[in-house]
Design an enzyme around this catalytic site. Structure first.
Site, PDB file in Angstrom:
ATOM      1  N   THR A  30       1.748  -5.386   6.109  1.00 54.00           N
ATOM      2  CA  THR A  30       0.523  -4.506   6.154  1.00 54.00           C
ATOM      3  C   THR A  30      -0.426  -5.155   5.054  1.00 54.00           C
ATOM      4  OG1 THR A  30       2.204  -2.769   6.921  1.00 54.00           O
ATOM      5  CG2 THR A  30       0.108  -2.109   5.521  1.00 54.00           C
ATOM      6  N   GLY A  87       1.786  -9.647   3.080  1.00 54.07           N
ATOM      7  CA  GLY A  87       0.876  -9.663   1.617  1.00 54.07           C
ATOM      8  C   GLY A  87       1.958  -9.544   0.646  1.00 54.07           C
ATOM      9  N   ASP A  89       1.340  -7.650  -3.871  1.00 52.54           N
ATOM     10  CA  ASP A  89       0.498  -7.265  -4.738  1.00 52.54           C
ATOM     11  C   ASP A  89       0.711  -8.321  -5.954  1.00 52.54           C
ATOM     12  OD1 ASP A  89      -0.181  -5.026  -3.263  1.00 52.54           O
ATOM     13  OD2 ASP A  89       1.616  -4.222  -3.842  1.00 52.54           O
ATOM     14  N   ARG A 101       1.284  -1.530  -2.318  1.00 52.55           N
ATOM     15  CA  ARG A 101      -0.334  -0.850  -2.460  1.00 52.55           C
ATOM     16  C   ARG A 101      -0.226  -0.093  -1.319  1.00 52.55           C
ATOM     17  NH1 ARG A 101      -4.058  -1.448   0.126  1.00 52.55           N
ATOM     18  NH2 ARG A 101      -3.093  -3.408   1.137  1.00 52.55           N
ATOM     19  N   GLU A 108       8.403  -2.805   5.503  1.00 52.23           N
ATOM     20  CA  GLU A 108       8.242  -4.139   5.068  1.00 52.23           C
ATOM     21  C   GLU A 108       9.640  -4.797   4.710  1.00 52.23           C
ATOM     22  OE1 GLU A 108       3.477  -4.085   3.759  1.00 52.23           O
ATOM     23  OE2 GLU A 108       4.769  -3.966   2.277  1.00 52.23           O
TER      24      GLU A 108
HETATM   25  O1  LIG Z   1       2.130  -1.687   1.339  1.00 51.71           O
HETATM   26  C1  LIG Z   1       1.373  -2.732   1.181  1.00 51.71           C
HETATM   27  C2  LIG Z   1       1.829  -4.133   1.346  1.00 51.71           C
HETATM   28  O2  LIG Z   1       3.024  -4.276   0.481  1.00 51.71           O
HETATM   29  C3  LIG Z   1       0.913  -4.955   1.244  1.00 51.71           C
HETATM   30  O3  LIG Z   1       1.470  -6.021   1.946  1.00 51.71           O
HETATM   31  C4  LIG Z   1       0.546  -5.279  -0.251  1.00 51.71           C
HETATM   32  O4  LIG Z   1      -0.004  -4.566  -0.803  1.00 51.71           O
HETATM   33  C5  LIG Z   1      -0.715  -6.528  -0.070  1.00 51.71           C
HETATM   34  O5  LIG Z   1      -1.743  -5.807   0.669  1.00 51.71           O
HETATM   35  P1  LIG Z   1      -2.970  -6.822   0.707  1.00 51.71           P
HETATM   36  O6  LIG Z   1      -2.909  -8.281   1.215  1.00 51.71           O
HETATM   37  O7  LIG Z   1      -4.122  -6.060   1.210  1.00 51.71           O
HETATM   38  O8  LIG Z   1      -3.590  -7.219  -1.033  1.00 51.71           O
END
Ligand SMILES: O=C[C@H](O)[C@H](O)[C@H](O)COP(=O)(O)O
Length: 228
Positions: A30, A87, A89, A101, A108
């Site tokens: 996500t 992804g 954080d 995030r 996940e």
């Molecule tokens: O809940 C969200 C996930 O763990 C995302 O994979 C993580 O926050 C990274 O998101 P982004 O690629 O938008 O920085």
């Protein structure tokens, strides 16, 4: 988001999509970085005839995948999958992660656990020596006060995440509450992960330490990627 960060995410996301091969069952993470992976997978499906199925980790990812023409499946049909791309954080030098995030860390974690290979796609600004980002925790409302109490006893501060275009708490895809827990610099991510995940009523915290052996981190920068 600066142009540099956008390009860094895009470079990491695209590279990961090119690791996917015909017949793979692919965990689709996500967030904004994995979106580039999904766009590239969509291109490969349409232009190269790539045959894959994706397991989405959130409602948002499922909707995006459908719009992009990526066929979907579930962990019910494939409890073991070939590769998960997601992804993060923050990523420390030992491949400990903070995720969540987007409040998607529970699904996940399920998808990462089911995968033979876990590919983490980040822009290089997410790399850090020591984890210190806020740790998201998904909890059932019944156990919220217990969680807050435990976080306090561990030296942290817990704040229920508020909706942006909704008053009150963020309700996750699993119908639960997301709590952001600030511990400052985290000395021992493994033990904090265990402490948080062992609280009755917690579905999952955002610290991921157990997938290191199957993890490859792709850190994007403005002009390319680095594989860690
Ligand atoms: O809940 C969200 C996930 O763990 C995302 O994979 C993580 O926050 C990274 O998101 P982004 O690629 O938008 O920085």
């Amino acid at each position: 988001m600066s142009e540099n960060i956008v390009n860094s995410k895009k470079n990491a996301g695209n590279y990961a999509a090119d690791l996917v091969i015909d017949g793979n069952i692919v965990g689709l993470g996500t967030g904004s970085t994995v979106l580039y992976t999904m766009e590239r997978l969509s291109y490969r499906i349409k232009e190269e005839g790539l045959m894959i199925k994706g397991v989405p980790t959130s409602y948002q990812t499922a909707v995006r995948a459908r719009n992009l023409g990526i066929p979907l499946t579930t962990l019910d049909d494939f409890p073991k999958i070939d590769i998960a791309i997601d992804g993060a954080d923050e990523v420390d030098s030992d491949f400990n992660l903070i995720k969540g995030r987007g409040a998607a860390q529970t699904r996940e974690r399920c998808v990462a656990a089911a995968a033979k290979q876990f590919i983490v796609v980040v822009d290089e600004s997410k790399l850090t020596k020591k984890l210190s980002a806020v740790v998201p925790v998904e909890v059932i409302p019944f156990a919220l006060a217990v969680l807050c109490d435990k976080v306090k006893s561990l030296g942290g501060n817990a704040i229920v995440r508020e909706g942006v275009k909704k008053d009150g708490p963020v309700i996750t895809d699993n119908g639960q509450i997301e709590v952001d827990c600030d511990f400052g610099e985290i000395d021992n991510p493994e033990s904090l992960e265990t402490e948080l995940n062992n609280i009755p009523g917690v579905l999952s915290c955002g610290i991921f330490t157990e997938f290191k052996e199957k993890t490859v981190v792709i850190a994007g920068n403005a002009t390319g990627i680095e594989i860690l």
